[in-house]
Design a protein around this motif. Structure first.
Motif, mmCIF file in Angstrom:
data_model
loop_
_atom_site.group_PDB
_atom_site.id
_atom_site.type_symbol
_atom_site.label_atom_id
_atom_site.label_comp_id
_atom_site.label_asym_id
_atom_site.label_seq_id
_atom_site.Cartn_x
_atom_site.Cartn_y
_atom_site.Cartn_z
ATOM 1 N N TYR C 332 0.775 -1.043 0.036
ATOM 2 C CA TYR C 332 0.171 -0.108 0.065
ATOM 3 C C TYR C 332 1.058 1.243 -0.173
ATOM 4 C CZ TYR C 332 -3.653 -3.279 0.985
ATOM 5 O OH TYR C 332 -4.554 -4.149 0.851
ATOM 6 N N ARG C 333 0.356 2.289 0.422
ATOM 7 C CA ARG C 333 0.946 3.612 0.461
ATOM 8 C C ARG C 333 0.218 4.355 1.781
ATOM 9 N NH1 ARG C 333 -2.126 7.577 -1.295
ATOM 10 N NH2 ARG C 333 -3.543 7.162 -2.702
ATOM 11 N N LEU C 334 1.134 5.334 2.143
ATOM 12 C CA LEU C 334 0.554 6.218 3.248
ATOM 13 C C LEU C 334 -0.539 7.169 2.387
ATOM 14 C CD1 LEU C 334 3.725 7.102 5.178
ATOM 15 C CD2 LEU C 334 2.063 5.525 5.700
ATOM 16 N N PRO C 335 -1.580 7.835 3.277
ATOM 17 C CA PRO C 335 -2.391 8.563 2.401
ATOM 18 C C PRO C 335 -1.895 10.132 2.466
ATOM 19 C CG PRO C 335 -2.885 8.454 4.690
ATOM 20 C CD PRO C 335 -2.004 7.343 4.446
ATOM 21 N N THR C 336 -2.224 11.075 1.475
ATOM 22 C CA THR C 336 -1.764 12.247 1.577
ATOM 23 C C THR C 336 -2.374 13.022 2.633
ATOM 24 O OG1 THR C 336 -3.488 13.082 0.100
ATOM 25 C CG2 THR C 336 -1.499 12.178 -0.863
ATOM 26 N N GLU C 337 -2.132 14.146 3.178
ATOM 27 C CA GLU C 337 -2.791 14.853 4.276
ATOM 28 C C GLU C 337 -4.306 15.104 3.543
ATOM 29 O OE1 GLU C 337 -2.246 18.711 5.390
ATOM 30 O OE2 GLU C 337 -0.679 19.004 4.045
ATOM 31 N N PHE C 338 -4.383 15.537 2.463
ATOM 32 C CA PHE C 338 -5.827 15.861 1.726
ATOM 33 C C PHE C 338 -6.731 14.636 1.702
ATOM 34 C CE2 PHE C 338 -2.152 18.066 -0.302
ATOM 35 C CZ PHE C 338 -2.060 19.011 0.451
ATOM 36 N N GLU C 339 -6.105 13.447 1.593
ATOM 37 C CA GLU C 339 -6.898 12.273 1.278
ATOM 38 C C GLU C 339 -7.541 11.994 2.807
ATOM 39 O OE1 GLU C 339 -4.990 9.749 -2.229
ATOM 40 O OE2 GLU C 339 -4.067 9.610 -0.370
ATOM 41 N N TRP C 340 -6.489 12.183 3.763
ATOM 42 C CA TRP C 340 -6.899 11.729 5.208
ATOM 43 C C TRP C 340 -8.158 12.750 5.589
ATOM 44 C CZ3 TRP C 340 -7.952 13.947 9.607
ATOM 45 C CH2 TRP C 340 -7.899 13.086 10.905
ATOM 46 N N GLU C 341 -7.995 13.919 5.297
ATOM 47 C CA GLU C 341 -8.857 15.259 5.730
ATOM 48 C C GLU C 341 -10.466 14.914 5.000
ATOM 49 O OE1 GLU C 341 -7.430 19.283 6.037
ATOM 50 O OE2 GLU C 341 -9.523 19.986 5.755
ATOM 51 N N ILE C 342 -10.291 14.575 3.707
ATOM 52 C CA ILE C 342 -11.450 14.411 3.092
ATOM 53 C C ILE C 342 -12.112 13.137 3.515
ATOM 54 C CG2 ILE C 342 -12.559 13.617 0.785
ATOM 55 C CD1 ILE C 342 -10.122 15.381 -0.480
ATOM 56 N N ALA C 343 -11.500 11.912 3.975
ATOM 57 C CA ALA C 343 -12.114 10.920 4.320
ATOM 58 C C ALA C 343 -12.537 11.480 5.716
ATOM 59 C CB ALA C 343 -11.277 9.610 4.609
ATOM 60 N N ALA C 344 -11.937 12.082 6.550
ATOM 61 C CA ALA C 344 -12.356 12.493 7.867
ATOM 62 C C ALA C 344 -13.991 13.244 8.125
ATOM 63 C CB ALA C 344 -11.378 13.217 8.708
ATOM 64 N N TRP C 345 -13.824 14.328 6.928
ATOM 65 C CA TRP C 345 -15.028 15.126 6.772
ATOM 66 C C TRP C 345 -16.057 14.274 6.338
ATOM 67 C CZ3 TRP C 345 -15.115 19.434 9.110
ATOM 68 C CH2 TRP C 345 -14.066 20.256 9.003
ATOM 69 N N LEU C 346 -15.931 13.089 5.381
ATOM 70 C CA LEU C 346 -16.944 12.402 4.909
ATOM 71 C C LEU C 346 -17.423 11.328 5.943
ATOM 72 C CD1 LEU C 346 -15.859 11.734 1.293
ATOM 73 C CD2 LEU C 346 -17.683 13.426 2.107
ATOM 74 N N HIS C 347 -16.443 10.947 7.059
ATOM 75 C CA HIS C 347 -16.934 9.662 7.776
ATOM 76 C C HIS C 347 -16.759 9.924 9.186
ATOM 77 C CE1 HIS C 347 -17.127 6.473 4.473
ATOM 78 N NE2 HIS C 347 -16.248 7.599 3.835
ATOM 79 N N CYS C 348 -16.381 10.991 9.607
ATOM 80 C CA CYS C 348 -16.169 11.148 11.112
ATOM 81 C C CYS C 348 -17.425 11.647 11.855
ATOM 82 C CB CYS C 348 -15.112 12.131 11.567
ATOM 83 S SG CYS C 348 -13.624 11.622 11.650
ATOM 84 N N ARG C 349 -18.079 10.895 12.763
ATOM 85 C CA ARG C 349 -19.220 11.464 13.388
ATOM 86 C C ARG C 349 -18.952 12.758 13.997
ATOM 87 N NH1 ARG C 349 -22.233 6.662 16.602
ATOM 88 N NH2 ARG C 349 -22.539 8.378 17.961
#
Lengths: 456, 456, 456, 456
Positions: C332-349
């Motif tokens: 695999y690879r590490l996420p970019t900080e942008f990927e991390w942030e997008i995923a967090a906005w979309l999935h964090c409660r």
């Protein structure tokens, strides 16, 4: 808007007419025609001979100099580029090829751990043997073998691509050979000239203020796909959203940089990145590498020896830290590598590299940009331009699994991207998508500054 | 008992018959006769030509190698020794002499701060210019000028002494030139030989156990006074009380040192001086410099390339720390420099240097001592012998006030004395009173071990 | 799709209900109401008192420890955070305020060159004076002055923002205080526990395989604008195009990392970035910081002392180089900080931070993620997650011109971004847009690994 | 002439009347009488209690400071001196003794490799645990055990000698404790005083020029034999021939040293040993350690804090290099350790130590020597005096084979001998034969300069 589809009208387009590579570059693996092999051989001979012409002014002793771990002796460059062809092509693809000298396999391996433990980089200057004659003999032997391979054997397109990689690799070392000998000569109190016969007279008295290229916000496609050669780190082509920005039509001059210096630029921590400021303090730096002050006048060391500082010429041999601090002082910033590339796709003429100050012009020094206009910004040649982009993989990048996979990918950390090529880059080596990379403290390459900013 | 009065029957005595120096050495300042000047010129030519013969096997690239800050390139040795004559004699005493090249004054100054800031020692290997041809031209020019001076000018005895100092200085650099090139070659994975044609076959199968010279307690007079040339650090001659002791008639062999190593000598801190143990830990040292193990067998790098370890030959290239640790392990100690000198005055034959393995024998390697006897102990040649004496001034020593005063005195701290000369020391250069000195960690000289102890 | 407009429903949304800041955060400069000042004071007292509670288990000697230049003594953290309030608020905004002790101005300045030369960072552990009692007295004095200011003076919203900055600054130092004392204790052969009473029993035997969050290609708006507090480096909010990707729902475990190690991960250069491989070679690293092997079993040093390695807990204290090499090994690879942030906005409660393992839970150690699901991925807390993004300014970023402008911007070079907060981050300190940053070789923070990849 | 036979009338003679040691010191091994054991216990208690009184002014944080690898924390000194008694006496000779804490065995081992791997010296300042309370408890426990041993067990004379060695060892650490805390405090910009209440007023305005002690040439017997305690490095007593010389009756003053400095002493390479000059260049040294210039006036940091430089007091905290350069500048030289010792045997009064400025006087600073006369030269106390002698074994010296054998012998390389004791040396610790030793660059001990020269 997908710029890559317009590559034919971009800078790299001129290569399409020079080489027949595009015929097989994206096709399925196939055997090369006789004509294609002949074209490759011609190109091979031209690149190899250019390398050797560059060491013409050097003695055996010069060619052994290694003035710092970052640099390598000319002799090593001559040998290592040959090793590349031998290792990745001849020993695999030429029937019956016998390794020229097994000891060279480790001696002239640069950093391919996959291929065994390379000889220690900082000790390359300690190899008086093999002699320069032996290295030239090695080169000749490799050349004859490549010639034999291209004329007598079946050559498949994947192999041809490796050969083209090897040629681009050798062109990179042509540039390094020159920067490394410049650094080595700069240490010598005799301040020897690489060439005594260069014309280094200032061409213009004054440089006009920069014009600004304005680029609108949009989604752009960047990077290089595979219809011609490009390094793996230039791809994959991919989409990026870009905010509107503007880019200076010319490089920062020695005169402008001197203003920064005389305004106390090296004493004001607020202008500097933290790591840059630490460097300045440690090294007591008070100007670019190769600048020196003699009896109140500024000089710079060049490939023509020590010369008075030409205020109208672009400032050269600055580190990323210096470039960034200058930009802060000037109230601008450095461009990202994406901004630079978009501006280049939009504004460079098809023959921009031909018209630029590059290796073939044999100036060995950046020239003043007399009339830098938005119509024809001089984005290519003269100097590599520091960008504010860290050297990172593009989305979807994967290094290849074999030894060649070590070529670029493993350096994608701690370095900054530079764009545009320099006065010592071969003109058929540069591309708009070309990503050069160095550590932010390094300044022995021909590096300069182009400013960017927001739209006013 | 005043040994110095018996110098005529000592080792340095042979010089008395070789040179006419003694005629003016201690007399009041006077002009030299034509014969004396002719003798000096002959000697000058012989020493200078010997230096050049030593670089015969070397290429221009070899002669530029500097593998560590302690070492210098051959090219630098060739130039610096010429600089010495130019600086201390020609520019002062030869009427109308013009400096050959003002830049050389700093480039080839070793450490005479009195004469301006010398070029940085660790960067001597970065001087590709002047080329080796230019350095030879410099040598020739200096030679012609010295010849002119000796044939055409009035030469006074104080000036002659400076010339003899310059010749001894050059002989020291002959030795350094060889140790430095040996070190440089040892770094190269090709393990080049300085000379391929050396006879390096083990001469004997086994070495007899050492005999011990017993020396009685007494007041002895040591050091050199001025009836012939000696370095200032060898004097003044002075009296010392010496306890009775004994000294081994031969050097420690590779075989004996291997026993120490295989007995865990490098893992046992109790055998080592504290600073030595720190070095061993830091460098993970597990044997002398130049020893290497290949597939279970021990080899050593020599001026004839990599060779199987000759167990009967003296162990070579050990540091003082190693010598001291070995002596502890063996139940003995190293001699003081005074013990060594007393033993040499008492036991060396007048022609000891002639019979020893020194530079003129062209072995370039220590030889096994076949029949070391108390009658004729081999104290001279083969290897410099570490003593337990720190390099300190003799009672009453004062360095001269001029630049030549920097020759020896300022190094009288942190170094240890070595005695006896080596297989690469010219035989008319060594004296019983000769004090060589190196830092205790250094091992790239031809250094060996001679044991001492109390009377049983 | 503009995510920032939905901030109210994101993680930082919970702060909106906790604090009345949003009422004045984006309004024009105005005076604060009494209630607003009271709320600020309450929050100030809570944060300050939390800091002091963290040093409860420490002695005066513990609080002076500085085990490496990167770390600071607890005592220094206690003083420096007070210095921040004194320097940026009290001395400017509190009428008649007198500096507590002029010497403290330099002693407890961290890196604000604008404010004079800070005391040398590597020597912070050498300040036995002022004593810890004096430092507590300094804290009290500052606290009383802040209380006086908030209760008796006119306070304007720009000043209130500085106070909130100071509180966030202090929370950062709470975390550093714990990581620094952990490092210092790890050097001590007694392996002291910060707290003896922690429950460090493994919670689960086995961790389920990760689920993968799939994120579609789109233009996203990222970063933080100003309706509540965020650091300047989190803004400006800006648009980015993002390729589709997937992100692991949980962190990599000790067990998985041990597989990597036992598969020879530390011996295989092809897995490593070039600079990372150099580090591994130099340091002979063979596992994460704080891992140690005792009689064949693996242990890790924790704030509860040396503990058996819990295979189900997330791997902790890895460098960026290790995280990247592990990802390569795993395919695999590490996420970019942008990927991390997008995923967090979309999935964090909305209450994700409340439910996460953060400082208030007082675990001081990452916990195994029992049921990591796509429904509720544990993106916050437990461990800071290395991203593949270099720490660079967002488009349009400008550091402020005053001393506070040195807070973040000047570090935007050579460092990598981490996201998500850790088990020792205060929960009202973290935000989805929060950008932490460290050099790629550093591992003494609570750093872990979350994998990303392309869509299958 | 054999001076050692007159030891009873020498300085160490005063110990003969203080202690009953001489009764058993040279006799065959035998049991000690009750009185002898009581006398030993009294002395033990006095020395141990003196150590603790020295840390009275220090806080727990002060006692943890380690400002450089050469220095150790006070806490470590307190523990290590106890470890010495536990390791070499209690665990061997006290029936049923149980090691206090096995972890302390490595933590507080200084350099006895024979006893296992000591904790890394440069990290001693990182041991916040054990706390200072635990260290005092350790001391008490050791004290009770020693008391029990001396009162309840059979004690043999060889064991008593070990105890006396331990007491002398502790006295050495009393001195180190003070020099180490002085160095640590000097780093702190607050420039704390070890004691605020010291009388540091200059005692005299002007110091008279030195008188010179003239010593005739002779064979002298030097060193210490065993009728009372002395360190192994002081023996064996042995004969030496000594040339005539003269020795200054007083130390060089701050005023004289300032003349040297203002005469350009630190800019003139000819005055310096080569290694010393390198140091001066590297460190940009421009005066003794602890000298500082504030607004044109010279100050020195003392155990009473920063104080104006007292021109009449002896210059203090100079390195050997500085002492040697000063002597060259002044036209003299440093004495050898043998010259110093001979002069002391010949000229010191029996009660010289009692009349000297030593630890018990609680000045903690060298005092101006008002009337230094040949009748009563102040050779003892005030400052340790650099000699020109390298620290080497005396003829016949052999370190003992057990762990105590590591005490002195292994340091006999690269260090220089100092003689005489200082204002912080306990007066019953010094002896005329006492050899202190430090590296030539070290200056944090109370080191000064006494000149010597040839007879006029």
């Amino acid at each position: 808007m997908t710029l890559i589809s317009e590559a034919g009208s971009g800078v790299s387009g001129n290569k399409v007419t020079n080489h027949s590579e595009h015929l097989y570059w994206q096709e399925p693996e196939r055997e090369l025609s006789l004509d294609e092999r002949a074209a490759l051989l011609l190109r091979y001979q031209r690149v190899r001979s250019e390398t050797e012409s560059l060491v013409d002014p050097l003695t055996a002793e010069d060619m052994q100099l290694q003035s710092m771990p970052d640099a390598s002796p000319s002799k090593w460059h001559l040998a290592h580029t040959s090793w590349f062809f031998e290792t990745f092509i001849l020993r695999i693809h030429l029937t019956g090829y016998r390794i020229y000298n097994p000891a060279f396999h480790s001696l002239f391996n640069s950093y391919y751990n996959t291929l065994g433990k390379p000889f220690l980089r900082p000790q390359r200057g300690l190899l008086s043997r093999p002699s320069i004659e032996e290295v030239f003999a090695y080169r000749s032997s490799v050349d004859r073998a490549v010639e034999q391979w291209l004329t007598e054997e079946d050559v498949f397109s994947e192999q041809a691509k490796l050969l083209v990689l090897g040629l681009n690799h050798e062109q990179q070392h042509q540039e390094l050979l020159l920067t490394d000998i410049k650094h080595a000569f700069s240490i010598n109190p005799l301040q020897p000239a690489y060439r005594e016969d260069l014309d280094i007279e200032p061409g213009v008295d004054e440089v006009s203020p920069p014009e600004w290229l304005s680029i609108p916000e949009d989604n752009y496609t960047l990077g290089c796909d595979v219809e011609i050669f490009c390094f793996d780190n230039e791809g994959p082509a991919h989409q990026r959203f870009q905010q509107a920005f503007r880019l200076s039509s010319r490089l920062v001059t020695n005169g402008e940089y001197l203003d920064f210096l005389q305004d106390g630029g090296y004493e004001e921590p607020r202008l500097w990145l933290s790591d840059g400021w630490s460097r300045v303090q440690e090294q007591k730096a008070r100007g670019p590498l190769y600048w020196t002050r003699v009896d109140g006048d500024w000089f710079q060391f060049t490939l023509a020896g020590l010369q008075p500082l030409d205020l109208s010429a672009p400032v050269c041999h600055v580190s990323f830290y210096e470039a960034d601090a200058f930009a802060s002082w000037a109230g601008y910033r450095l461009p990202t590598e994406f901004e630079w590339e978009i501006a280049a796709w939009l504004h460079c003429r098809r023959d921009a590299a031909d018209r630029a100050n590059m290796l073939e012009a044999r100036n060995f020094q950046p020239l003043a940009e007399v009339e830098p206009t938005g119509d024809e910004p001089q984005l290519l040649g003269n100097l590599w331009q520091w960008t504010s982009s860290a050297y990172l993989p593009y989305p979807g990048f994967r290094a290849s699994a074999d030894a060649v996979g070590e070529y670029n990918g493993k350096f994608m950390c701690n370095q900054m991207v530079l764009r545009g090529g320099s006065c010592i880059t071969p003109k058929d080596h540069i591309r708009i998508s070309y990503r050069n990379f160095f550590y932010p403290h390094q300044a022995w390459q021909f590096t300069g500054i182009r400013l960017a900013g927001e739209l006013p």
